[in-house]
Design a protein around this motif. Structure first.
Motif, PDB file in Angstrom:
ATOM      1  N   UNK A  58       0.614  -1.182  -0.120  1.00  0.00           N
ATOM      2  CA  UNK A  58      -0.126   0.049   0.090  1.00  0.00           C
ATOM      3  C   UNK A  58       0.771   1.179  -0.018  1.00  0.00           C
ATOM      4  N   UNK A  59       0.399   2.268  -0.824  1.00  0.00           N
ATOM      5  CA  UNK A  59       0.933   3.714  -0.622  1.00  0.00           C
ATOM      6  C   UNK A  59       0.092   4.378  -0.450  1.00  0.00           C
ATOM      7  N   UNK A  60       0.214   5.135   0.781  1.00  0.00           N
ATOM      8  CA  UNK A  60      -0.864   6.053   1.407  1.00  0.00           C
ATOM      9  C   UNK A  60      -1.053   7.178   0.457  1.00  0.00           C
ATOM     10  N   UNK A  61      -2.293   7.402   0.013  1.00  0.00           N
ATOM     11  CA  UNK A  61      -2.719   8.555  -0.667  1.00  0.00           C
ATOM     12  C   UNK A  61      -2.347  10.051  -0.099  1.00  0.00           C
ATOM     13  N   UNK A  62      -2.571  10.025   1.229  1.00  0.00           N
ATOM     14  CA  UNK A  62      -2.271  11.271   2.042  1.00  0.00           C
ATOM     15  C   UNK A  62      -0.766  11.599   2.198  1.00  0.00           C
TER      16      UNK A  62
ATOM     17  N   UNK B 125     -10.400  -2.881  -3.063  1.00  0.00           N
ATOM     18  CA  UNK B 125      -9.356  -2.105  -2.800  1.00  0.00           C
ATOM     19  C   UNK B 125      -9.902  -0.485  -3.087  1.00  0.00           C
ATOM     20  N   UNK B 126      -9.646   0.346  -2.238  1.00  0.00           N
ATOM     21  CA  UNK B 126      -9.934   1.815  -2.247  1.00  0.00           C
ATOM     22  C   UNK B 126      -9.083   2.306  -3.417  1.00  0.00           C
ATOM     23  N   UNK B 127      -9.463   3.478  -4.216  1.00  0.00           N
ATOM     24  CA  UNK B 127      -8.632   3.898  -5.281  1.00  0.00           C
ATOM     25  C   UNK B 127      -7.523   4.937  -4.545  1.00  0.00           C
ATOM     26  N   UNK B 128      -8.289   5.495  -3.408  1.00  0.00           N
ATOM     27  CA  UNK B 128      -7.081   6.395  -2.504  1.00  0.00           C
ATOM     28  C   UNK B 128      -6.764   5.890  -1.240  1.00  0.00           C
ATOM     29  N   UNK B 129      -6.162   4.773  -0.831  1.00  0.00           N
ATOM     30  CA  UNK B 129      -6.060   4.391   0.186  1.00  0.00           C
ATOM     31  C   UNK B 129      -5.249   5.197   1.247  1.00  0.00           C
ATOM     32  N   UNK B 130      -5.394   5.096   2.488  1.00  0.00           N
ATOM     33  CA  UNK B 130      -4.877   5.877   3.625  1.00  0.00           C
ATOM     34  C   UNK B 130      -4.181   4.901   4.656  1.00  0.00           C
ATOM     35  N   UNK B 131      -3.314   5.411   5.348  1.00  0.00           N
ATOM     36  CA  UNK B 131      -2.889   4.422   6.332  1.00  0.00           C
ATOM     37  C   UNK B 131      -3.773   4.130   7.391  1.00  0.00           C
ATOM     38  N   UNK B 132      -4.825   5.068   7.881  1.00  0.00           N
ATOM     39  CA  UNK B 132      -5.733   4.947   8.855  1.00  0.00           C
ATOM     40  C   UNK B 132      -6.963   4.034   8.264  1.00  0.00           C
ATOM     41  N   UNK B 133      -6.975   3.639   6.885  1.00  0.00           N
ATOM     42  CA  UNK B 133      -7.902   2.782   6.119  1.00  0.00           C
ATOM     43  C   UNK B 133      -7.556   1.303   6.847  1.00  0.00           C
ATOM     44  N   UNK B 134      -6.162   1.047   7.044  1.00  0.00           N
ATOM     45  CA  UNK B 134      -5.682  -0.237   7.257  1.00  0.00           C
ATOM     46  C   UNK B 134      -4.998  -0.269   8.822  1.00  0.00           C
ATOM     47  N   UNK B 135      -5.526   0.029   9.620  1.00  0.00           N
ATOM     48  CA  UNK B 135      -5.411   0.073  11.046  1.00  0.00           C
ATOM     49  C   UNK B 135      -4.327   0.961  11.903  1.00  0.00           C
ATOM     50  N   UNK B 136      -3.636   1.811  11.084  1.00  0.00           N
ATOM     51  CA  UNK B 136      -2.857   2.598  11.705  1.00  0.00           C
ATOM     52  C   UNK B 136      -3.596   3.828  12.193  1.00  0.00           C
ATOM     53  N   UNK B 137      -3.149   4.231  13.479  1.00  0.00           N
ATOM     54  CA  UNK B 137      -3.767   5.436  14.016  1.00  0.00           C
ATOM     55  C   UNK B 137      -3.381   6.556  13.403  1.00  0.00           C
ATOM     56  N   UNK B 138      -2.470   6.732  12.835  1.00  0.00           N
ATOM     57  CA  UNK B 138      -1.998   7.883  12.085  1.00  0.00           C
ATOM     58  C   UNK B 138      -1.271   7.354  11.052  1.00  0.00           C
ATOM     59  N   UNK B 139      -0.810   8.614   9.921  1.00  0.00           N
ATOM     60  CA  UNK B 139      -0.127   8.106   8.910  1.00  0.00           C
ATOM     61  C   UNK B 139       1.176   7.687   9.248  1.00  0.00           C
ATOM     62  N   UNK B 140       1.787   6.908   8.615  1.00  0.00           N
ATOM     63  CA  UNK B 140       3.304   6.258   8.784  1.00  0.00           C
ATOM     64  C   UNK B 140       4.330   7.217   8.472  1.00  0.00           C
ATOM     65  N   UNK B 141       4.185   8.073   7.671  1.00  0.00           N
ATOM     66  CA  UNK B 141       5.288   9.288   7.591  1.00  0.00           C
ATOM     67  C   UNK B 141       4.712  10.144   8.423  1.00  0.00           C
TER      68      UNK B 141
END
Length: 199
Positions: A83-87, A142-158
């Motif tokens: 996954x590459x976070x869209x955000x 799969x979402x077109x614009x996946x984000x970290x929080x879509x997949x269990x992360x509390x906040x962005x990994x970056x």
């Protein structure tokens, strides 16, 4: 909607392929045969920012059921997607899975004749190639614009990425750097900062 197998019509599919051999299934209506094994993807499955890469293993937990006009395949397929976070554009891997309910009709039957209208796929001789069904299933999942929080992360990994409201970290009143120039030009700075300057 037909399916094209990468295995010769009368050959035996590789043990780790996405091709199922229905010859192991009794030709008695209602007869069932489980398929529980790992398979290797011959090509990427997914969309631009989230995909299961070629060469990855997926776990098949399926049941083939013989019916009057073909073979019904039900169950789940799971794997790990990149996954590459869209955000934040950060990258990570995550577990993904889809549920399948796919009818594969025998050519010449009424179900096969109405395949295009009824979303029924066709048997390729005695074989079933699951890849087209997985491309469709994961493509819808799969979402077109996946984000970290879509997949269990509390906040962005970056950690350098501003939060969704444009504020990074826990600081209050901080202006998104993308708008800082305009804010300064039009005097939209934080009043508290201005008081501090006057002090």
């Amino acid at each position: 909607m037909s399916t094209t197998s990468r295995t010769p019509r009368h050959g035996r599919p590789a043990a780790d392929s996405l091709v199922l051999d229905t010859r192991v299934l009794s030709r008695t209506p209602g007869a069932m045969e489980p398929v529980q094994r790992a398979a290797v993807l011959p090509s990427d499955i997914g969309v631009e920012l989230i995909r299961i890469p070629s060469g990855s293993q997926v776990e098949l937990d399926l049941m083939m059921t013989f019916v009057d006009e073909g073979v019904l395949v039900t169950g789940s397929v799971s794997g790990r997607a990149d996954v590459e976070c869209a955000r934040c554009l950060g990258e990570f891997t995550t577990d993904v899975a889809v549920e399948l309910t796919e009818m594969y009709a025998t050519p010449g039957t009424a179900a096969a004749d109405g395949a295009e209208e009824d979303e029924v796929r066709l048997l390729d001789g005695e074989l079933i190639d699951l890849e087209p069904a997985l491309v469709d299933a994961f493509g819808l999942e799969f979402p077109m614009s996946p984000t970290c929080t879509d997949y269990g992360h509390d906040k962005c990994v970056n950690p350098e990425t501003p939060a969704p409201d444009g504020v990074s970290g826990e600081e209050t009143g901080r202006i998104d750097p993308r708008w800082a120039g305009l804010a300064e030009k039009f005097g939209m700075t934080d009043p508290a900062d201005s008081d501090g300057d006057r002090a």
